[in-house]
Scaffold this motif. Structure first.
Motif, PDB file in Angstrom:
ATOM      1  N   SER A 105       0.812  -1.207   0.000  1.00  0.00           N
ATOM      2  CA  SER A 105       0.000   0.000   0.000  1.00  0.00           C
ATOM      3  C   SER A 105       0.848   1.261   0.000  1.00  0.00           C
ATOM      4  O   SER A 105       0.491   2.267  -0.611  1.00  0.00           O
ATOM      5  CB  SER A 105      -0.920   0.023   1.229  1.00  0.00           C
ATOM      6  OG  SER A 105      -1.721  -1.126   1.280  1.00  0.00           O
ATOM      7  N   GLU A 106       1.974   1.222   0.712  1.00  0.00           N
ATOM      8  CA  GLU A 106       2.801   2.416   0.841  1.00  0.00           C
ATOM      9  C   GLU A 106       3.374   2.833  -0.507  1.00  0.00           C
ATOM     10  O   GLU A 106       3.443   4.013  -0.835  1.00  0.00           O
ATOM     11  CB  GLU A 106       3.922   2.164   1.850  1.00  0.00           C
ATOM     12  CG  GLU A 106       4.663   3.432   2.240  1.00  0.00           C
ATOM     13  CD  GLU A 106       5.527   3.234   3.471  1.00  0.00           C
ATOM     14  OE1 GLU A 106       6.143   4.222   3.904  1.00  0.00           O
ATOM     15  OE2 GLU A 106       5.602   2.113   4.008  1.00  0.00           O
ATOM     16  N   ASP A 107       3.775   1.859  -1.329  1.00  0.00           N
ATOM     17  CA  ASP A 107       4.288   2.156  -2.662  1.00  0.00           C
ATOM     18  C   ASP A 107       3.185   2.772  -3.514  1.00  0.00           C
ATOM     19  O   ASP A 107       3.409   3.717  -4.274  1.00  0.00           O
ATOM     20  CB  ASP A 107       4.824   0.876  -3.310  1.00  0.00           C
ATOM     21  CG  ASP A 107       5.806   1.161  -4.433  1.00  0.00           C
ATOM     22  OD1 ASP A 107       6.295   2.306  -4.505  1.00  0.00           O
ATOM     23  OD2 ASP A 107       6.069   0.263  -5.236  1.00  0.00           O
ATOM     24  N   THR A 108       1.967   2.249  -3.381  1.00  0.00           N
ATOM     25  CA  THR A 108       0.833   2.801  -4.117  1.00  0.00           C
ATOM     26  C   THR A 108       0.573   4.239  -3.693  1.00  0.00           C
ATOM     27  O   THR A 108       0.266   5.102  -4.523  1.00  0.00           O
ATOM     28  CB  THR A 108      -0.419   1.945  -3.879  1.00  0.00           C
ATOM     29  OG1 THR A 108      -0.137   0.601  -4.264  1.00  0.00           O
ATOM     30  CG2 THR A 108      -1.589   2.457  -4.686  1.00  0.00           C
ATOM     31  N   TYR A 109       0.683   4.503  -2.398  1.00  0.00           N
ATOM     32  CA  TYR A 109       0.462   5.854  -1.890  1.00  0.00           C
ATOM     33  C   TYR A 109       1.448   6.837  -2.538  1.00  0.00           C
ATOM     34  O   TYR A 109       1.092   7.944  -2.929  1.00  0.00           O
ATOM     35  CB  TYR A 109       0.629   5.846  -0.372  1.00  0.00           C
ATOM     36  CG  TYR A 109       0.046   7.058   0.328  1.00  0.00           C
ATOM     37  CD1 TYR A 109      -1.174   6.977   0.984  1.00  0.00           C
ATOM     38  CD2 TYR A 109       0.718   8.277   0.338  1.00  0.00           C
ATOM     39  CE1 TYR A 109      -1.709   8.078   1.637  1.00  0.00           C
ATOM     40  CE2 TYR A 109       0.188   9.380   0.988  1.00  0.00           C
ATOM     41  CZ  TYR A 109      -1.024   9.273   1.631  1.00  0.00           C
ATOM     42  OH  TYR A 109      -1.542  10.371   2.263  1.00  0.00           O
ATOM     43  N   ARG A 110       2.697   6.399  -2.688  1.00  0.00           N
ATOM     44  CA  ARG A 110       3.695   7.258  -3.331  1.00  0.00           C
ATOM     45  C   ARG A 110       3.320   7.541  -4.779  1.00  0.00           C
ATOM     46  O   ARG A 110       3.456   8.660  -5.269  1.00  0.00           O
ATOM     47  CB  ARG A 110       5.065   6.590  -3.278  1.00  0.00           C
ATOM     48  CG  ARG A 110       5.604   6.351  -1.888  1.00  0.00           C
ATOM     49  CD  ARG A 110       6.973   5.679  -1.954  1.00  0.00           C
ATOM     50  NE  ARG A 110       7.357   5.141  -0.661  1.00  0.00           N
ATOM     51  CZ  ARG A 110       7.670   3.883  -0.427  1.00  0.00           C
ATOM     52  NH1 ARG A 110       7.654   3.009  -1.418  1.00  0.00           N
ATOM     53  NH2 ARG A 110       8.012   3.478   0.767  1.00  0.00           N
ATOM     54  N   VAL A 111       2.863   6.503  -5.468  1.00  0.00           N
ATOM     55  CA  VAL A 111       2.480   6.668  -6.866  1.00  0.00           C
ATOM     56  C   VAL A 111       1.345   7.684  -7.000  1.00  0.00           C
ATOM     57  O   VAL A 111       1.343   8.536  -7.890  1.00  0.00           O
ATOM     58  CB  VAL A 111       2.065   5.310  -7.469  1.00  0.00           C
ATOM     59  CG1 VAL A 111       1.395   5.500  -8.828  1.00  0.00           C
ATOM     60  CG2 VAL A 111       3.282   4.404  -7.618  1.00  0.00           C
ATOM     61  N   LEU A 112       0.372   7.612  -6.101  1.00  0.00           N
ATOM     62  CA  LEU A 112      -0.780   8.505  -6.197  1.00  0.00           C
ATOM     63  C   LEU A 112      -0.394   9.967  -5.958  1.00  0.00           C
ATOM     64  O   LEU A 112      -1.143  10.867  -6.328  1.00  0.00           O
ATOM     65  CB  LEU A 112      -1.871   8.068  -5.211  1.00  0.00           C
ATOM     66  CG  LEU A 112      -2.548   6.741  -5.575  1.00  0.00           C
ATOM     67  CD1 LEU A 112      -3.521   6.320  -4.486  1.00  0.00           C
ATOM     68  CD2 LEU A 112      -3.256   6.852  -6.911  1.00  0.00           C
ATOM     69  N   ALA A 113       0.769  10.194  -5.371  1.00  0.00           N
ATOM     70  CA  ALA A 113       1.244  11.571  -5.223  1.00  0.00           C
ATOM     71  C   ALA A 113       1.734  12.137  -6.549  1.00  0.00           C
ATOM     72  O   ALA A 113       1.911  13.345  -6.679  1.00  0.00           O
ATOM     73  CB  ALA A 113       2.376  11.614  -4.194  1.00  0.00           C
ATOM     74  N   ALA A 114       1.946  11.258  -7.536  1.00  0.00           N
ATOM     75  CA  ALA A 114       2.605  11.673  -8.777  1.00  0.00           C
ATOM     76  C   ALA A 114       1.672  11.732  -9.973  1.00  0.00           C
ATOM     77  O   ALA A 114       2.127  11.977 -11.091  1.00  0.00           O
ATOM     78  CB  ALA A 114       3.763  10.724  -9.085  1.00  0.00           C
ATOM     79  N   VAL A 115       0.363  11.505  -9.784  1.00  0.00           N
ATOM     80  CA  VAL A 115      -0.547  11.446 -10.928  1.00  0.00           C
ATOM     81  C   VAL A 115      -1.595  12.549 -10.862  1.00  0.00           C
ATOM     82  O   VAL A 115      -1.807  13.175  -9.824  1.00  0.00           O
ATOM     83  CB  VAL A 115      -1.240  10.068 -11.010  1.00  0.00           C
ATOM     84  CG1 VAL A 115      -0.199   8.958 -11.163  1.00  0.00           C
ATOM     85  CG2 VAL A 115      -2.121   9.805  -9.796  1.00  0.00           C
ATOM     86  N   ASP A 116      -2.261  12.761 -12.009  1.00  0.00           N
ATOM     87  CA  ASP A 116      -3.307  13.782 -12.108  1.00  0.00           C
ATOM     88  C   ASP A 116      -4.703  13.174 -12.109  1.00  0.00           C
ATOM     89  O   ASP A 116      -5.696  13.897 -11.951  1.00  0.00           O
ATOM     90  CB  ASP A 116      -3.105  14.616 -13.378  1.00  0.00           C
ATOM     91  CG  ASP A 116      -1.736  15.268 -13.426  1.00  0.00           C
ATOM     92  OD1 ASP A 116      -1.355  15.897 -12.420  1.00  0.00           O
ATOM     93  OD2 ASP A 116      -1.031  15.129 -14.450  1.00  0.00           O
ATOM     94  N   ALA A 137      -9.973   6.096  -0.800  1.00  0.00           N
ATOM     95  CA  ALA A 137      -9.883   7.110   0.255  1.00  0.00           C
ATOM     96  C   ALA A 137      -8.665   8.005   0.048  1.00  0.00           C
ATOM     97  O   ALA A 137      -8.732   9.221   0.255  1.00  0.00           O
ATOM     98  CB  ALA A 137      -9.829   6.437   1.627  1.00  0.00           C
ATOM     99  N   VAL A 138      -7.535   7.414  -0.377  1.00  0.00           N
ATOM    100  CA  VAL A 138      -6.329   8.207  -0.641  1.00  0.00           C
ATOM    101  C   VAL A 138      -6.572   9.146  -1.812  1.00  0.00           C
ATOM    102  O   VAL A 138      -6.199  10.329  -1.774  1.00  0.00           O
ATOM    103  CB  VAL A 138      -5.124   7.288  -0.919  1.00  0.00           C
ATOM    104  CG1 VAL A 138      -3.899   8.106  -1.302  1.00  0.00           C
ATOM    105  CG2 VAL A 138      -4.815   6.430   0.304  1.00  0.00           C
ATOM    106  N   CYS A 139      -7.211   8.641  -2.863  1.00  0.00           N
ATOM    107  CA  CYS A 139      -7.512   9.481  -4.029  1.00  0.00           C
ATOM    108  C   CYS A 139      -8.408  10.655  -3.634  1.00  0.00           C
ATOM    109  O   CYS A 139      -8.183  11.795  -4.055  1.00  0.00           O
ATOM    110  CB  CYS A 139      -8.185   8.656  -5.120  1.00  0.00           C
ATOM    111  SG  CYS A 139      -7.103   7.505  -5.982  1.00  0.00           S
TER     112      CYS A 139
END
Length: 537
Positions: A105-116, A137-139
């Motif tokens: 999940s943590e790697d996914t969280y990092r990815v979501l910081a980088a997308v639009d 929820a993160v999105c």
């Protein structure tokens, strides 16, 4: 190419034009909903690859091109995110395929910081699943627009109208279908493209290894014996439209509305329609919020941030790649940029675009692009990089670990390799590494969100670093950060211990929440704080 000592002259019009052509998005879902399959189907239809790897399901599939680790290919899951760039209808699609296992999940969280934006996959048979809810929820916390794809419609599953209602209830957004399936789940005959107001019959080509054959259908001209599924599809989609309204771009970009598409990624059904939706309605890069400053304009001098670090993709060269999301300006290979964290210059001589193990040199990149900086051993996840005008983008929070294990080299003669491997895994964020004077460097404590992280760490230590490793699991279940202003921090205490991260942060680990209460009572001058993001977000 000679190393540049100055940044390129900024052409603001060119930057805005190129940024407008970009769509940078993540593919998210619960494990086994088809993220890597969809990513590869997108690559196939955008002509980035010749054949799709998925042909008859995971039990006999070829490895998808974005899955490069041996453990990924053996198990048919993604446990490292891959970034690839596709061109479709003169639009550049930067696709970030997130890890397909809940333990990452943590790697996914990092990815979501980088997308639009994000493409959220839902299994037609299973509906919403726990990991999907967490990622949603993160999105929503980041206000990321979401396109929903109900996948695997070629297999028996739930009712389409029920799934639409579920999307609305679980996301808090209004679901607006842009395509609707002809045929129930398991009998996928074709799609009604509601935007284009046309019906399309679909047929798999080479069991899904090639793009699906599409044939336009005149529903009113069909023989009544053949028209049943198409008439039902038209009626059902009309019911949803009368209830939920039509697509509104402003509502979508504000994350109040989610367009919904139906697909079967393994057969490439509905994938071309998703490509068109991404081009037509997904947001392009916009000014990026920065820490304690105004948002960084798209046409400002070059800037970006590192959202992932990865090593071991090319075993022949033992290279080390930092994935950089470009936020503003023009990136040119060879330019010298500054690392905000260290204040030191960084030369970008080796810049690649990475797809699995394959890569190509990147000479120029624009806002929204993802660049792999090779041999970037000095870069860390969250580092902000800039030319000319300093900027610091918001930190990417860590997750609070729930599992802990002591790592030891099985062969004392391989300790040097073991230590180098531990440092590498720590650098990448595969696991958090905690140390103490009592345990010593030869027995670091690995901390993780999920058990598979330990398995991956042990396998990589053994295969990439030739340092077979044993893991002894500890009974701790939670960790708290010790605030820097704390006084009288003990070395040991009942029910836990004090450990240190390489960045100097002090971490207290506990057997359960009751031990935290005992600690606060025994050490009132030690201030405990939560670590980063909670796992159940």
């Amino acid at each position: 190419m000679a190393l540049l000592t100055e940044s390129p002259v900024l052409d603001a019009d060119a930057v805005r034009r190129e940024a407008g052509r970009r769509r940078t998005f993540a593919v998210i879902s619960h494990p086994d909903a088809g993220k890597s399959t969809l990513t590869e189907a997108l690559a196939l239809l955008a002509r980035a690859i010749q054949d799709a790897g998925v042909t008859h399901g995971k039990s006999s599939r070829h490895a998808t091109v974005s899955d490069w680790m041996g453990i990924e290919q053996e198990r048919g899951i993604s446990i490292s995110s891959a970034a690839l760039q596709l061109t479709y209808r003169d639009t550049i699609l930067n696709v970030v395929d997130t890890p397909g296992h809940a333990d990452f999940s943590e790697d996914t969280y990092r990815v979501l910081a980088a997308v639009d934006s994000a493409v959220m996959l839902i299994d037609a048979a299973k509906g919403f699943e726990p990991q999907t809810v967490k990622l949603l929820a993160v999105c929503k916390a980041r206000n990321i627009p979401i396109i929903t794809v109900i996948n695997k419609w070629d297999r028996p599953g739930l009712d389409a109208l029920g799934l639409i209602d579920d999307v609305g209830e679980r996301t808090g957004m209004t679901p607006v279908p842009l395509t609707w399936p002809a045929g129930i789940a398991g009998d996928f005959q074709g799609l009604i493209d509601l935007r284009a107001e046309r019906a399309i019959a679909l047929e798999a080509v080479e069991a899904g290894a090639q793009a699906a054959a599409e044939t336009e259908v005149d529903i009113d001209a069909l023989d009544p014996r053949d028209a049943g599924a198409w008439l039902d599809a038209r009626e059902e989609s009309g019911l949803v439209e009368s209830s939920n309204g039509t697509f509104d771009r402003e509502e979508f970009e504000a994350a109040r509305q989610t367009p919904v598409l139906f697909a079967a990624a393994a057969k490439n059904f509905g994938v071309s329609q998703l490509l068109d939706i991404l081009v037509d309605v997904a947001p392009s890069p916009s000014p990026r919020p920065s820490k304690e400053q105004e948002p960084r304009p798209i046409d400002a001098p070059m800037s970006g941030f590192v959202f992932k670090v990865q090593a071991g993709q090319d075993s022949a060269h033992r290279d080390h790649i930092a994935y950089l999301r470009i936020c503003s300006g023009t990136f040119e290979r060879g330019m010298v940029i500054t690392n905000q964290r260290t204040g030191k210059p960084f030369a970008t001589k080796y810049a690649h675009r990475v797809l699995g193990r394959s890569r190509e040199v990147v000479d120029t990149a624009w806002p929204g692009d993802v660049v792999g900086l090779v041999n970037a051993t000095s870069l860390r996840v969250g580092d902000s990089l800039f030319a000319e005008q300093p900027v610091q983008f918001p930190d990417i929070p860590r997750f609070s670990p729930e599992l802990f294990a002591v790592a030891r080299a099985k062969d004392p003669g391989r300790y040097k390799q073991f230590r180098r491997g531990i440092e590498q895994l720590e650098h990448e964020g595969v696991v958090q590494v905690l140390r103490s004077d009592l345990r010593g460097d030869q027995a670091p404590v690995l901390a993780a969100v999920g058990a598979l992280q330990f398995e991956v760490a042990a396998e990589r230590l053994g295969t990439e670093f030739n340092a077979p490793t044993s893991l002894d699991h500890l009974s701790y279940t939670l960790a708290m950060r010790v605030a820097p202003e704390s006084q009288g921090v003990p070395e040991t205490f009942r029910g836990g211990e004090i450990l240190f991260r390489a960045d100097g942060e002090i971490v207290a680990v506990f057997g359960d929440k009751w031990k935290v209460g005992h600690f606060r009572k025994d050490y009132p001058d030690v201030v405990l704080e939560p670590i980063g993001a909670a796992v159940d977000q």
